[in-house]
Design a protein around this motif. Structure first.
Motif, mmCIF file in Angstrom:
data_model
loop_
_atom_site.group_PDB
_atom_site.id
_atom_site.type_symbol
_atom_site.label_atom_id
_atom_site.label_comp_id
_atom_site.label_asym_id
_atom_site.label_seq_id
_atom_site.Cartn_x
_atom_site.Cartn_y
_atom_site.Cartn_z
ATOM 1 N N UNK A 1 28.794 -6.087 -24.708
ATOM 2 C CA UNK A 1 27.992 -6.272 -23.488
ATOM 3 C C UNK A 1 26.784 -7.171 -23.752
ATOM 4 N N UNK A 2 26.181 -7.009 -24.924
ATOM 5 C CA UNK A 2 25.024 -7.850 -25.267
ATOM 6 C C UNK A 2 25.436 -9.309 -25.380
ATOM 7 N N UNK A 3 26.612 -9.567 -25.962
ATOM 8 C CA UNK A 3 27.092 -10.939 -26.078
ATOM 9 C C UNK A 3 27.313 -11.555 -24.695
ATOM 10 N N UNK A 4 27.888 -10.785 -23.773
ATOM 11 C CA UNK A 4 28.140 -11.309 -22.439
ATOM 12 C C UNK A 4 26.835 -11.644 -21.723
ATOM 13 N N UNK A 5 25.870 -10.717 -21.763
ATOM 14 C CA UNK A 5 24.586 -10.990 -21.117
ATOM 15 C C UNK A 5 23.845 -12.126 -21.817
ATOM 16 N N UNK A 6 23.982 -12.203 -23.129
ATOM 17 C CA UNK A 6 23.269 -13.227 -23.894
ATOM 18 C C UNK A 6 23.752 -14.626 -23.520
ATOM 19 N N UNK A 7 25.071 -14.852 -23.518
ATOM 20 C CA UNK A 7 25.590 -16.194 -23.224
ATOM 21 C C UNK A 7 25.303 -16.583 -21.773
ATOM 22 N N UNK A 8 25.393 -15.612 -20.859
ATOM 23 C CA UNK A 8 25.073 -15.926 -19.461
ATOM 24 C C UNK A 8 23.597 -16.287 -19.311
ATOM 25 N N UNK A 9 22.734 -15.574 -20.016
ATOM 26 C CA UNK A 9 21.305 -15.867 -19.932
ATOM 27 C C UNK A 9 20.939 -17.205 -20.556
ATOM 28 N N UNK A 10 21.545 -17.531 -21.700
ATOM 29 C CA UNK A 10 21.248 -18.811 -22.359
ATOM 30 C C UNK A 10 21.679 -19.979 -21.485
ATOM 31 N N UNK A 11 22.880 -19.905 -20.917
ATOM 32 C CA UNK A 11 23.366 -21.005 -20.073
ATOM 33 C C UNK A 11 22.507 -21.140 -18.814
ATOM 34 N N UNK A 12 22.124 -20.012 -18.224
ATOM 35 C CA UNK A 12 21.335 -20.064 -16.993
ATOM 36 C C UNK A 12 19.923 -20.589 -17.239
ATOM 37 N N UNK A 13 19.304 -20.224 -18.359
ATOM 38 C CA UNK A 13 17.908 -20.566 -18.591
ATOM 39 C C UNK A 13 17.729 -21.903 -19.299
ATOM 40 N N UNK A 14 18.650 -22.265 -20.178
ATOM 41 C CA UNK A 14 18.452 -23.448 -21.007
ATOM 42 C C UNK A 14 19.504 -24.525 -20.780
ATOM 43 N N UNK A 15 20.481 -24.290 -19.910
ATOM 44 C CA UNK A 15 21.527 -25.276 -19.696
ATOM 45 C C UNK A 15 21.017 -26.576 -19.107
ATOM 46 N N UNK A 16 20.076 -26.502 -18.161
ATOM 47 C CA UNK A 16 19.573 -27.711 -17.519
ATOM 48 C C UNK A 16 18.850 -28.622 -18.502
ATOM 49 N N UNK A 17 18.244 -28.055 -19.529
ATOM 50 C CA UNK A 17 17.486 -28.866 -20.486
ATOM 51 C C UNK A 17 18.340 -29.354 -21.632
ATOM 52 N N UNK A 18 19.190 -28.486 -22.172
ATOM 53 C CA UNK A 18 19.932 -28.825 -23.388
ATOM 54 C C UNK A 18 21.380 -29.215 -23.122
ATOM 55 N N UNK A 19 21.807 -29.245 -21.879
ATOM 56 C CA UNK A 19 23.120 -29.779 -21.523
ATOM 57 C C UNK A 19 22.976 -30.918 -20.512
ATOM 58 N N UNK A 20 21.815 -31.546 -20.503
ATOM 59 C CA UNK A 20 21.547 -32.596 -19.530
ATOM 60 C C UNK A 20 22.193 -33.913 -19.962
ATOM 61 N N UNK A 21 22.361 -34.792 -18.989
ATOM 62 C CA UNK A 21 22.754 -36.160 -19.280
ATOM 63 C C UNK A 21 21.526 -36.937 -19.743
ATOM 64 N N UNK A 22 21.684 -37.987 -20.546
ATOM 65 C CA UNK A 22 20.510 -38.725 -21.047
ATOM 66 C C UNK A 22 19.739 -39.397 -19.924
ATOM 67 N N UNK A 23 18.424 -39.244 -19.953
ATOM 68 C CA UNK A 23 17.570 -39.914 -18.974
ATOM 69 C C UNK A 23 17.195 -41.304 -19.490
ATOM 70 N N UNK A 24 16.266 -41.943 -18.796
ATOM 71 C CA UNK A 24 15.911 -43.322 -19.166
ATOM 72 C C UNK A 24 15.297 -43.391 -20.556
ATOM 73 N N UNK A 25 14.462 -42.419 -20.896
ATOM 74 C CA UNK A 25 13.860 -42.392 -22.237
ATOM 75 C C UNK A 25 14.917 -42.163 -23.304
ATOM 76 N N UNK A 26 15.825 -41.241 -23.049
ATOM 77 C CA UNK A 26 16.897 -40.979 -24.013
ATOM 78 C C UNK A 26 17.785 -42.205 -24.203
ATOM 79 N N UNK A 27 18.122 -42.890 -23.110
ATOM 80 C CA UNK A 27 18.961 -44.081 -23.213
ATOM 81 C C UNK A 27 18.276 -45.184 -24.012
ATOM 82 N N UNK A 28 16.976 -45.341 -23.805
ATOM 83 C CA UNK A 28 16.246 -46.346 -24.583
ATOM 84 C C UNK A 28 16.321 -46.046 -26.071
#
Length: 370
Positions: A158-185
């Motif tokens: 149960x902890x693993x299930x809640x953990x992976x759901x929480x990580x994806x929900x809280x950190x997915x937008x930052x660490x699964x993002x597409x490269x922005x203009x700074x990253x592309x440069x």
């Protein structure tokens, strides 16, 4: 006609100028060599310091592990021992979340610490996070966590299930993002420094065997090996950061079918992609590209190798392309080395859960890569 004295004076001036130019060239060469030597010595010193710090850290982690085992074997702990145990668990968590350990603890409070029938408090959030990370990193069964953390197998799952759901929900937008203009440069600059200007990364697929695939899906997900398999398509850069991850395609599909299903170029079609500009041989281009193997379609965004080079120029290009395309293979290798659960057949029966596990491993991998 110039006199002999004047001609001799001109010759002396030219000789002095030549000697001065040679002396300046020698001094510049010696200065550049000294700068390179100092850079090399500084890098070597930094590597020695990092190696020593790593040895000290490994030794300290070993001591912390032995101390935690002693505390975990005791049935009753004093308040000071409870605080020490929580501190050791937090240190273990910081190994995988070096930049966000406090955010992980706060945001992933999976359940309140409720007391048992005897009045003792249950497992804390730190213990649950540690149990989930151990399942990801070592691919052990949920029952084996009991020896280390004194929690049941069902609670660990149960902890693993809640953990992976929480990580994806809280950190997915930052660490699964597409490269922005700074990253592309930064990516374009790194590609130019490595001899392939315009390269934004390399793309490839990885297969994860699904051991406990439900019977009704085995025919759909069985590929060439005859075993159910799930495909991960990813784009990785030189620093092993994974910029794009598309997971869940059946292994019956080849790389072209997976490409047709993935949203890799959606931002380009919708006009949301950052601008790209680089110059090759005096020509300016406004579209980056990815390095691929030979199975992909002949698109401007894909640069394959030359399988049969006919001259030295083509051989040099093939050598550089094939060596730089290994970035995504290296990223897959590091990902499987850090998280043994991906390197072994998947035991979960829910495809949605496997996707969350895969994305969680990629997010933590990118956190460590920063």
């Amino acid at each position: 006609m110039p006199s002999e004295a004047f001609q001799q004076w001109v010759d002396n001036i030219e000789k002095i100028n030549l000697e001065t130019e040679m002396e300046l060239t020698r001094l510049k060469y010696e200065g550049d060599s000294q700068i390179e030597r100092l850079k090399y010595e500084r890098e070597a010193q930094n590597e020695r310091v990092l190696l020593e710090n790593r040895k000290v850290s490994m030794k300290q982690n070993k001591i912390n592990l032995e101390l935690f085992k002693v505390l975990a074997s005791k049935d009753y702990l004093t308040e000071e021992e409870e605080n020490l145990k929580s501190h050791l668990v937090k240190k273990d968590l910081e190994t995988y979340f070096p930049h966000n350990s406090e955010n992980v603890i706060i945001k992933l409070s999976m359940a309140e610490n409720r007391p048992y029938a005897t009045g003792r408090l249950g497992a804390s959030t730190l213990l649950k996070c540690t149990a989930a990370i151990r399942l990801l990193a070592y691919a052990t069964s949920a029952d084996l966590v009991d020896d280390y953390l004194k929690i049941s197998g069902s609670l660990a799952r149960d902890s693993l299930q809640h953990f992976v759901e929480g990580v994806v929900a809280e950190f997915g937008d930052e660490y699964l993002r597409r490269p922005n203009e700074t990253d592309l440069t930064r990516l374009l600059y790194a590609g130019e420094e490595r001899g392939i200007p315009g390269m934004m990364g390399s793309i490839d697929c990885m297969h994860w065997r699904w051991k406990n695939c439900p019977l009704q899906f085995k025919g759909l997900y069985s590929g060439r090996a005859g075993k159910p398999t799930l495909i991960l398509k990813a784009i990785a850069s030189y620093d092993l950061w994974i910029w794009h991850a598309f997971f869940g395609t059946p292994s019956r599909c080849n790389d072209i079918n997976v490409l047709d299903r993935s949203p890799i170029f959606n931002d380009v079609f919708e006009g949301r992609a950052p601008p790209v500009s680089y110059v090759i041989n005096g020509h300016q281009y406004d579209m980056g590209y990815y390095l691929i193997d030979g199975i992909y379609p002949q698109w401007a965004a894909f640069i394959p190798t030359i399988s049969l080079p006919l001259n030295e120029k083509e051989s040099l290009f093939a050598q550089k392309q094939e060596s730089k395309r290994k970035d995504v293979e290296r990223a897959f290798g590091v990902l499987q080395a850090r998280f043994a659960i991906i390197g072994q057949p998947a035991l979960a029966r829910d495809k949605y859960m496997l996707g969350k596990i895969m994305f969680t491993c990629i997010i933590i991998h990118n956190m460590i890569t920063v």
